[in-house]
Write an enzyme that holds these catalytic residues in place. Structure first.
Site, PDB file in Angstrom:
ATOM      1  CG  ASP A   9      -1.910   1.547   0.999  1.00 23.41           C
ATOM      2  OD1 ASP A   9      -1.640   2.017   0.674  1.00 23.41           O
ATOM      3  OD2 ASP A   9      -2.240   0.625   1.825  1.00 23.41           O
ATOM      4  N   GLY A  31     -10.049   4.235  -5.989  1.00 22.09           N
ATOM      5  CA  GLY A  31      -7.884   4.226  -6.598  1.00 22.09           C
ATOM      6  C   GLY A  31      -7.246   4.237  -5.228  1.00 22.09           C
ATOM      7  CG  ASP A  33      -6.589  10.724  -6.438  1.00 19.07           C
ATOM      8  OD1 ASP A  33      -6.877  11.344  -6.040  1.00 19.07           O
ATOM      9  OD2 ASP A  33      -7.846  10.783  -7.333  1.00 19.07           O
ATOM     10  CB  SER A 122      -2.870   5.341 -16.736  1.00 22.41           C
ATOM     11  OG  SER A 122      -2.849   6.129 -16.861  1.00 22.41           O
ATOM     12  CB  VAL A 125     -10.529   4.533 -12.884  1.00 26.25           C
ATOM     13  CG1 VAL A 125     -11.732   4.789 -13.632  1.00 26.25           C
ATOM     14  CG2 VAL A 125     -10.713   3.944 -11.667  1.00 26.25           C
ATOM     15  CE1 TYR A 126      -9.520   8.410 -14.955  1.00 27.28           C
ATOM     16  CE2 TYR A 126      -6.575   8.809 -15.730  1.00 27.28           C
ATOM     17  CZ  TYR A 126      -7.869   9.466 -14.899  1.00 27.28           C
ATOM     18  OH  TYR A 126      -8.465  10.651 -14.355  1.00 27.28           O
TER      19      TYR A 126
HETATM   20  N1  AR6 Z   1      -1.382   1.924  -3.166  1.00 26.42           N
HETATM   21  C1  AR6 Z   1      -0.739   0.927  -4.221  1.00 26.42           C
HETATM   22  N2  AR6 Z   1      -1.435   1.427  -5.619  1.00 26.42           N
HETATM   23  C2  AR6 Z   1      -2.832   0.669  -5.555  1.00 26.42           C
HETATM   24  C3  AR6 Z   1      -3.235   1.995  -3.962  1.00 26.42           C
HETATM   25  C4  AR6 Z   1      -2.862   1.323  -3.215  1.00 26.42           C
HETATM   26  N3  AR6 Z   1      -3.440   2.476  -1.817  1.00 26.42           N
HETATM   27  N4  AR6 Z   1      -5.061   1.359  -4.640  1.00 26.42           N
HETATM   28  C5  AR6 Z   1      -4.062   1.435  -5.651  1.00 26.42           C
HETATM   29  N5  AR6 Z   1      -3.953   1.393  -6.267  1.00 26.42           N
HETATM   30  P1  AR6 Z   1      -6.310   3.843  -9.937  1.00 26.42           P
HETATM   31  P2  AR6 Z   1      -5.802   4.990 -12.819  1.00 26.42           P
HETATM   32  C6  AR6 Z   1      -3.391   0.924  -7.559  1.00 26.42           C
HETATM   33  O1  AR6 Z   1      -7.565   3.555 -10.191  1.00 26.42           O
HETATM   34  O2  AR6 Z   1      -5.909   3.775 -13.609  1.00 26.42           O
HETATM   35  C7  AR6 Z   1      -8.841   7.810  -8.911  1.00 26.42           C
HETATM   36  O3  AR6 Z   1     -10.725   8.065  -9.040  1.00 26.42           O
HETATM   37  C8  AR6 Z   1      -4.816  -0.198  -8.430  1.00 26.42           C
HETATM   38  O4  AR6 Z   1      -4.761  -1.431  -8.133  1.00 26.42           O
HETATM   39  O5  AR6 Z   1      -6.112   4.099  -8.967  1.00 26.42           O
HETATM   40  O6  AR6 Z   1      -4.712   5.837 -12.997  1.00 26.42           O
HETATM   41  C9  AR6 Z   1      -8.543   9.507 -10.178  1.00 26.42           C
HETATM   42  O7  AR6 Z   1      -9.460   9.792  -9.369  1.00 26.42           O
HETATM   43  C10 AR6 Z   1      -4.284   0.606  -9.946  1.00 26.42           C
HETATM   44  O8  AR6 Z   1      -3.568  -1.165 -10.352  1.00 26.42           O
HETATM   45  O9  AR6 Z   1      -5.797   4.919 -10.835  1.00 26.42           O
HETATM   46  C11 AR6 Z   1      -9.072   9.531 -11.872  1.00 26.42           C
HETATM   47  O10 AR6 Z   1      -9.373   9.825 -11.352  1.00 26.42           O
HETATM   48  C12 AR6 Z   1      -3.118   1.121  -9.603  1.00 26.42           C
HETATM   49  O11 AR6 Z   1      -2.964   1.533  -8.515  1.00 26.42           O
HETATM   50  C13 AR6 Z   1      -8.562   7.938 -11.565  1.00 26.42           C
HETATM   51  O12 AR6 Z   1      -8.878   7.051 -10.405  1.00 26.42           O
HETATM   52  C14 AR6 Z   1      -3.948   2.723 -10.607  1.00 26.42           C
HETATM   53  O13 AR6 Z   1      -4.952   2.021 -10.517  1.00 26.42           O
HETATM   54  C15 AR6 Z   1      -6.702   7.490 -12.347  1.00 26.42           C
HETATM   55  O14 AR6 Z   1      -6.812   6.267 -13.238  1.00 26.42           O
END
Ligand code: AR6
Length: 173
Positions: A9, A31, A33, A122, A125-126
């Site tokens: 994490d 996510g 963020d 990315s 969600v992206y």
């Molecule tokens: N620590 C490390 N990695 C994580 C954690 C964590 N605590 N939580 C999730 N991940 P995403 P994106 C991973 O969707 O695709 C947001 O709503 C997750 O499993 O967080 O760039 C933003 O506000 C995945 O492998 O980011 C944007 O609207 C990775 O982090 C949008 O999502 C990225 O997933 C950005 O989408």
């Protein structure tokens, strides 16, 4: 070259900076963020609100990066970047993802910081295909870090499956 892949994490990591995979508004989301905002506390949202908008609702363009303090996080700073949404690969996604890594490291260097952890930008969600995103991340970081032992980069994956994909890309490079 100090570059490693872990499964963790990102909010638990004691780094000079952790990178947030944000959206252009920089006011939080789901996510990683959401996890970073929860762990940093409400002061992070306040700090993000003070960042100037380049267009209505845009505090950071896709591929750009902005820095704030880490507040309640163990990390001193958060570097917010906005990855590209995956549209199939023909809308400059790779170039934009590359810019995320380069611009984040540019801010790190500008602040004379040394340790940084990136999430899999990315890849949630992206919708960016993880193996392709890992190749972009590793190639860009290797290029940026060539001959620079001062900066220590951790690629922080949130699952063992994602860690295996990034580790494979690192081994193959
Ligand atoms: N620590 C490390 N990695 C994580 C954690 C964590 N605590 N939580 C999730 N991940 P995403 P994106 C991973 O969707 O695709 C947001 O709503 C997750 O499993 O967080 O760039 C933003 O506000 C995945 O492998 O980011 C944007 O609207 C990775 O982090 C949008 O999502 C990225 O997933 C950005 O989408």
């Amino acid at each position: 070259m100090p570059l490693k892949v872990v499964s963790a994490d990102i909010t638990s990591l004691r780094m000079d900076a952790i990178v947030n995979a944000a959206n252009p508004g920089l006011l939080g989301g789901g996510g990683v963020d959401g996890a970073i905002h929860r762990a940093a506390g409400p002061a992070l949202l306040q700090a993000c609100r003070t960042l100037p908008e380049s267009a209505p609702g845009v505090r950071c363009p896709v591929g750009g990066a902005r820095i704030t303090p880490g507040f309640l996080l163990p990390a001193r700073y958060v570097i917010h970047t906005v990855g590209p949404v995956w549209h199939g690969g023909h809308q400059d996604e790779a170039l934009l993802l590359e810019r995320c890594y380069r611009n984040a490291l540019g801010l790190l260097r500008g602040q004379r910081l040394r340790t940084i952890a990136f999430p899999a930008i990315s890849c949630g969600v992206y919708g960016y295909p993880a193996a392709q995103a890992a190749d972009v991340a590793i190639a860009t970081l290797r290029d940026e870090l060539a001959g620079d032992d001062a900066i220590d980069v951790t690629l922080c994956c949130f699952s063992d499956g994602m860690r295996a994909i990034f580790q494979h890309a690192l081994n193959a490079a």
